[in-house]
Design a protein around this motif. Sequence first.
Motif, PDB file in Angstrom:
ATOM      1  N   LEU A   1       0.829  -1.205   0.000  1.00 28.82           N
ATOM      2  CA  LEU A   1       0.000   0.000   0.000  1.00 28.82           C
ATOM      3  C   LEU A   1       0.864   1.256   0.000  1.00 28.82           C
ATOM      4  O   LEU A   1       0.521   2.262  -0.614  1.00 28.82           O
ATOM      5  CB  LEU A   1      -0.942   0.018   1.209  1.00 28.82           C
ATOM      6  CG  LEU A   1      -2.150  -0.901   1.141  1.00 28.82           C
ATOM      7  CD1 LEU A   1      -2.936  -0.851   2.446  1.00 28.82           C
ATOM      8  CD2 LEU A   1      -3.050  -0.527  -0.023  1.00 28.82           C
ATOM      9  N   ALA A   2       1.986   1.204   0.694  1.00 29.14           N
ATOM     10  CA  ALA A   2       2.889   2.361   0.719  1.00 29.14           C
ATOM     11  C   ALA A   2       3.456   2.625  -0.670  1.00 29.14           C
ATOM     12  O   ALA A   2       3.442   3.756  -1.160  1.00 29.14           O
ATOM     13  CB  ALA A   2       4.008   2.128   1.735  1.00 29.14           C
ATOM     14  N   LEU A   3       3.939   1.586  -1.322  1.00 30.12           N
ATOM     15  CA  LEU A   3       4.566   1.739  -2.631  1.00 30.12           C
ATOM     16  C   LEU A   3       3.555   2.068  -3.730  1.00 30.12           C
ATOM     17  O   LEU A   3       3.739   3.003  -4.500  1.00 30.12           O
ATOM     18  CB  LEU A   3       5.335   0.459  -3.002  1.00 30.12           C
ATOM     19  CG  LEU A   3       6.001   0.460  -4.376  1.00 30.12           C
ATOM     20  CD1 LEU A   3       7.090   1.527  -4.442  1.00 30.12           C
ATOM     21  CD2 LEU A   3       6.575  -0.914  -4.680  1.00 30.12           C
TER      22      LEU A   3
ATOM     23  N   GLY B   1       0.609   5.002  -1.913  1.00 29.49           N
ATOM     24  CA  GLY B   1       1.045   6.147  -1.123  1.00 29.49           C
ATOM     25  C   GLY B   1       0.417   6.197   0.261  1.00 29.49           C
ATOM     26  O   GLY B   1       0.357   7.251   0.887  1.00 29.49           O
ATOM     27  N   LEU B   2      -0.056   5.047   0.761  1.00 30.98           N
ATOM     28  CA  LEU B   2      -0.670   4.996   2.088  1.00 30.98           C
ATOM     29  C   LEU B   2       0.341   4.489   3.107  1.00 30.98           C
ATOM     30  O   LEU B   2       1.089   3.550   2.836  1.00 30.98           O
ATOM     31  CB  LEU B   2      -1.879   4.056   2.102  1.00 30.98           C
ATOM     32  CG  LEU B   2      -3.048   4.415   1.201  1.00 30.98           C
ATOM     33  CD1 LEU B   2      -4.169   3.403   1.388  1.00 30.98           C
ATOM     34  CD2 LEU B   2      -3.551   5.821   1.459  1.00 30.98           C
ATOM     35  N   THR B   3       0.330   5.093   4.277  1.00 30.26           N
ATOM     36  CA  THR B   3       1.195   4.637   5.358  1.00 30.26           C
ATOM     37  C   THR B   3       0.447   4.813   6.675  1.00 30.26           C
ATOM     38  O   THR B   3      -0.687   5.286   6.699  1.00 30.26           O
ATOM     39  CB  THR B   3       2.555   5.382   5.350  1.00 30.26           C
ATOM     40  OG1 THR B   3       3.441   4.736   6.266  1.00 30.26           O
ATOM     41  CG2 THR B   3       2.411   6.853   5.691  1.00 30.26           C
ATOM     42  N   ILE B   4       1.076   4.435   7.748  1.00 31.14           N
ATOM     43  CA  ILE B   4       0.492   4.582   9.075  1.00 31.14           C
ATOM     44  C   ILE B   4       1.210   5.733   9.771  1.00 31.14           C
ATOM     45  O   ILE B   4       2.439   5.750   9.842  1.00 31.14           O
ATOM     46  CB  ILE B   4       0.648   3.284   9.904  1.00 31.14           C
ATOM     47  CG1 ILE B   4       0.012   2.090   9.174  1.00 31.14           C
ATOM     48  CG2 ILE B   4       0.077   3.448  11.302  1.00 31.14           C
ATOM     49  CD1 ILE B   4      -1.472   2.182   8.950  1.00 31.14           C
ATOM     50  N   LEU B   5       0.444   6.710  10.256  1.00 32.24           N
ATOM     51  CA  LEU B   5       1.052   7.798  11.022  1.00 32.24           C
ATOM     52  C   LEU B   5       1.518   7.251  12.366  1.00 32.24           C
ATOM     53  O   LEU B   5       1.031   6.225  12.833  1.00 32.24           O
ATOM     54  CB  LEU B   5       0.049   8.934  11.240  1.00 32.24           C
ATOM     55  CG  LEU B   5      -0.149   9.866  10.052  1.00 32.24           C
ATOM     56  CD1 LEU B   5      -1.148  10.960  10.396  1.00 32.24           C
ATOM     57  CD2 LEU B   5       1.160  10.498   9.619  1.00 32.24           C
TER      58      LEU B   5
ATOM     59  N   CYS C   1      -7.317   0.521  16.090  1.00 31.70           N
ATOM     60  CA  CYS C   1      -7.523   1.264  14.848  1.00 31.70           C
ATOM     61  C   CYS C   1      -6.177   1.540  14.207  1.00 31.70           C
ATOM     62  O   CYS C   1      -5.143   1.471  14.872  1.00 31.70           O
ATOM     63  CB  CYS C   1      -8.217   2.600  15.125  1.00 31.70           C
ATOM     64  SG  CYS C   1      -9.877   2.450  15.807  1.00 31.70           S
ATOM     65  N   ALA C   2      -6.200   1.867  12.941  1.00 32.30           N
ATOM     66  CA  ALA C   2      -5.002   2.278  12.216  1.00 32.30           C
ATOM     67  C   ALA C   2      -5.196   3.724  11.787  1.00 32.30           C
ATOM     68  O   ALA C   2      -6.227   4.059  11.197  1.00 32.30           O
ATOM     69  CB  ALA C   2      -4.788   1.389  10.995  1.00 32.30           C
ATOM     70  N   ILE C   3      -4.229   4.588  12.104  1.00 28.20           N
ATOM     71  CA  ILE C   3      -4.275   5.967  11.632  1.00 28.20           C
ATOM     72  C   ILE C   3      -3.587   5.960  10.268  1.00 28.20           C
ATOM     73  O   ILE C   3      -2.364   5.911  10.181  1.00 28.20           O
ATOM     74  CB  ILE C   3      -3.571   6.930  12.597  1.00 28.20           C
ATOM     75  CG1 ILE C   3      -4.149   6.804  14.006  1.00 28.20           C
ATOM     76  CG2 ILE C   3      -3.680   8.360  12.081  1.00 28.20           C
ATOM     77  CD1 ILE C   3      -3.360   7.582  15.042  1.00 28.20           C
ATOM     78  N   VAL C   4      -4.393   5.963   9.216  1.00 31.12           N
ATOM     79  CA  VAL C   4      -3.869   5.831   7.862  1.00 31.12           C
ATOM     80  C   VAL C   4      -3.658   7.219   7.260  1.00 31.12           C
ATOM     81  O   VAL C   4      -4.526   8.082   7.353  1.00 31.12           O
ATOM     82  CB  VAL C   4      -4.820   4.988   6.980  1.00 31.12           C
ATOM     83  CG1 VAL C   4      -4.267   4.835   5.574  1.00 31.12           C
ATOM     84  CG2 VAL C   4      -5.049   3.620   7.611  1.00 31.12           C
ATOM     85  N   CYS C   5      -2.505   7.397   6.639  1.00 32.47           N
ATOM     86  CA  CYS C   5      -2.116   8.659   6.030  1.00 32.47           C
ATOM     87  C   CYS C   5      -1.987   8.461   4.519  1.00 32.47           C
ATOM     88  O   CYS C   5      -1.371   7.502   4.071  1.00 32.47           O
ATOM     89  CB  CYS C   5      -0.785   9.118   6.626  1.00 32.47           C
ATOM     90  SG  CYS C   5      -0.132  10.599   5.872  1.00 32.47           S
ATOM     91  N   ASN C   6      -2.579   9.367   3.762  1.00 35.35           N
ATOM     92  CA  ASN C   6      -2.537   9.334   2.308  1.00 35.35           C
ATOM     93  C   ASN C   6      -1.565  10.409   1.838  1.00 35.35           C
ATOM     94  O   ASN C   6      -1.796  11.598   2.046  1.00 35.35           O
ATOM     95  CB  ASN C   6      -3.937   9.590   1.747  1.00 35.35           C
ATOM     96  CG  ASN C   6      -4.007   9.509   0.249  1.00 35.35           C
ATOM     97  OD1 ASN C   6      -3.002   9.372  -0.433  1.00 35.35           O
ATOM     98  ND2 ASN C   6      -5.223   9.604  -0.277  1.00 35.35           N
ATOM     99  N   THR C   7      -0.475  10.003   1.221  1.00 32.64           N
ATOM    100  CA  THR C   7       0.547  10.956   0.778  1.00 32.64           C
ATOM    101  C   THR C   7       0.307  11.476  -0.633  1.00 32.64           C
ATOM    102  O   THR C   7       1.090  12.275  -1.130  1.00 32.64           O
ATOM    103  CB  THR C   7       1.951  10.314   0.841  1.00 32.64           C
ATOM    104  OG1 THR C   7       2.017   9.246  -0.099  1.00 32.64           O
ATOM    105  CG2 THR C   7       2.262   9.807   2.235  1.00 32.64           C
ATOM    106  N   THR C   8      -0.766  11.015  -1.283  1.00 27.06           N
ATOM    107  CA  THR C   8      -1.061  11.454  -2.649  1.00 27.06           C
ATOM    108  C   THR C   8      -2.145  12.535  -2.637  1.00 27.06           C
ATOM    109  O   THR C   8      -2.771  12.786  -1.601  1.00 27.06           O
ATOM    110  CB  THR C   8      -1.538  10.278  -3.527  1.00 27.06           C
ATOM    111  OG1 THR C   8      -2.879   9.921  -3.154  1.00 27.06           O
ATOM    112  CG2 THR C   8      -0.623   9.082  -3.398  1.00 27.06           C
TER     113      THR C   8
END
Length: 180
Positions: free
Chosen positions: A86-88, A91-95, A110-117
């Motif tokens: 998902l990161a590659l 562009g999603l990662t975990i804050l 829960c997962a704090i998901v960050c969208n870098t796009t």
Amino acid sequence: MFLTKFLFKPKAVLYAKIAVKKLNEDAKLPAYSRSGDACMDCYADKDVTIPGFDLEKGLGRASVPLGFAIALPKGWEALVRPRSGLALKEGLTILNTPGTIDENYRGEVCAIVCNTTSKAYNVKKGDRICQLAIRPILGIDLDIKKSSFTNKSFEVMWEEKKELDETNRGTEGFGSSGRR
């Protein structure tokens, strides 16, 4: 390095039984995809849209509920980590990676998901969204004469419960201990 001569390949697998509570009937518990995996895959428990990057708001982020709560034994922690695919690819990662689940937390994981796009990303219920590592918190006595090293590894086995034991923290999370 000093400790490298003490590193060795595990010969046995230990199993840690961890109490887990599904928060709804169709929640999926974390699971290892393959033998030898270090982490278990976790699944979104509801549809969530992660907004894209915005100049005023910054990176898009949202809390994705995973549909379960756990009761870790004293001296253990759970770590919420990103999924490399998902990161590659998205562009999603975990804050705050890894997100730490303390032994006294009993609320929903829960997962704090960050969208870098710049494009919003739609998480669907049942999507693999992050990974979970459960580990004992180990300390090492650097006095070699007193140190003991084990030649073992472990895996988690869930022990499903209807209720989890109470703690002084309960379900409080995501900044509940204050800003400083």
